[in-house]
Scaffold this motif. Sequence first.
Motif, mmCIF file in Angstrom:
data_model
loop_
_atom_site.group_PDB
_atom_site.id
_atom_site.type_symbol
_atom_site.label_atom_id
_atom_site.label_comp_id
_atom_site.label_asym_id
_atom_site.label_seq_id
_atom_site.Cartn_x
_atom_site.Cartn_y
_atom_site.Cartn_z
ATOM 1 N N UNK A 154 12.540 -77.782 3.789
ATOM 2 C CA UNK A 154 13.694 -78.307 3.792
ATOM 3 C C UNK A 154 14.473 -77.894 3.317
ATOM 4 N N UNK A 155 13.433 -78.118 1.728
ATOM 5 C CA UNK A 155 14.788 -77.473 0.860
ATOM 6 C C UNK A 155 14.965 -75.526 1.065
ATOM 7 N N UNK A 156 14.464 -74.986 1.425
ATOM 8 C CA UNK A 156 15.071 -73.658 1.474
ATOM 9 C C UNK A 156 16.378 -73.742 2.319
ATOM 10 N N UNK A 157 15.722 -74.458 3.217
ATOM 11 C CA UNK A 157 17.448 -74.542 4.339
ATOM 12 C C UNK A 157 17.438 -75.387 3.933
ATOM 13 N N UNK A 158 18.174 -76.502 3.193
ATOM 14 C CA UNK A 158 19.349 -77.129 2.559
ATOM 15 C C UNK A 158 20.132 -76.371 1.617
ATOM 16 N N UNK A 159 19.256 -75.616 0.541
ATOM 17 C CA UNK A 159 20.147 -74.651 -0.054
ATOM 18 C C UNK A 159 20.656 -73.755 0.468
ATOM 19 N N UNK A 160 22.322 -73.882 -0.515
ATOM 20 C CA UNK A 160 22.843 -72.389 -0.603
ATOM 21 C C UNK A 160 22.309 -71.730 -1.189
ATOM 22 N N UNK A 161 22.736 -69.648 -1.123
ATOM 23 C CA UNK A 161 22.185 -69.300 -1.690
ATOM 24 C C UNK A 161 22.181 -69.149 -3.033
ATOM 25 N N UNK A 162 23.791 -69.711 -3.481
ATOM 26 C CA UNK A 162 23.819 -70.150 -5.054
ATOM 27 C C UNK A 162 22.815 -70.860 -5.160
ATOM 28 N N UNK A 180 19.245 -70.695 -5.225
ATOM 29 C CA UNK A 180 18.779 -69.954 -4.918
ATOM 30 C C UNK A 180 18.347 -68.057 -5.829
ATOM 31 N N UNK A 181 19.536 -68.133 -6.138
ATOM 32 C CA UNK A 181 20.383 -67.207 -6.457
ATOM 33 C C UNK A 181 19.056 -66.767 -8.529
ATOM 34 N N UNK A 208 9.149 -69.447 5.098
ATOM 35 C CA UNK A 208 10.157 -70.359 5.289
ATOM 36 C C UNK A 208 10.405 -68.700 3.866
ATOM 37 N N UNK A 209 9.740 -68.523 2.690
ATOM 38 C CA UNK A 209 10.607 -67.891 0.859
ATOM 39 C C UNK A 209 10.273 -66.531 1.590
ATOM 40 N N UNK A 210 9.356 -66.099 2.303
ATOM 41 C CA UNK A 210 9.985 -64.189 3.322
ATOM 42 C C UNK A 210 11.515 -64.212 3.384
ATOM 43 N N UNK A 211 11.639 -65.618 4.841
ATOM 44 C CA UNK A 211 12.753 -65.189 5.458
ATOM 45 C C UNK A 211 14.263 -65.591 4.212
ATOM 46 N N UNK A 212 14.212 -66.440 3.373
ATOM 47 C CA UNK A 212 15.230 -66.836 2.726
ATOM 48 C C UNK A 212 14.959 -66.033 1.372
ATOM 49 N N UNK A 213 14.419 -64.864 1.002
ATOM 50 C CA UNK A 213 14.019 -63.586 0.612
ATOM 51 C C UNK A 213 15.010 -62.815 1.070
ATOM 52 N N UNK A 214 14.783 -61.902 2.677
ATOM 53 C CA UNK A 214 14.887 -61.517 3.831
ATOM 54 C C UNK A 214 16.838 -61.197 3.694
ATOM 55 N N UNK A 215 16.601 -62.245 3.667
ATOM 56 C CA UNK A 215 18.696 -62.704 4.097
ATOM 57 C C UNK A 215 18.840 -63.174 3.138
ATOM 58 N N UNK A 216 18.799 -62.368 1.901
ATOM 59 C CA UNK A 216 19.228 -62.575 0.229
ATOM 60 C C UNK A 216 19.451 -64.313 0.199
#
Length: 156
Positions: free
Chosen positions: A76-84, A86-87, A121-129
């Motif tokens: 939920x945190x990963x999906x709700x965050x903007x890329x900034x 998690x930069x 979810x972590x991998x998807x966040x990294x793969x999609x930048x």
Amino acid sequence: MNGKPLELRSDFALLSGALQTPKASQADLFATICTLLTALRGHKDGSKRLANNAYERSVLAPSNFSRFNDGVLQASILRACASKDLAYGACDELTSQQMLGVLMDALPNVSRPEKSEALVEFLLALLTHRMTLLDKDLRVFVAQVVGSTEDTWPVA
């Protein structure tokens, strides 16, 4: 990763009554996290604000993923965050290494299978930048993912 959908664990305590009938859904938790992050983005106290503009830059502290280690909550945190938010690749070495530590802890471990609930979810966040790390930390993580999951998880 094991083919089953993420579910709130029996010891989940963030939402009162989450494990009683009717059970809280992933969507309920996602809405809660979105509301929380929105409140942080507009917080009046600058030391508590999650802001990214010409004058301020902040990311979600990597320790949040250790403190809130339920897979549904991390997703939920990963999906709700903007890329900034998690930069970590735009941060100092220490912050990127702290996030690398969180990611390494999320790798499959037979003695603690619940720690890898949100690995996909972590991998998807990294793969999609949506999430970034410093290049050297990303390379370490990718090598570890491939090395530790190639026998059990051919997708890696």
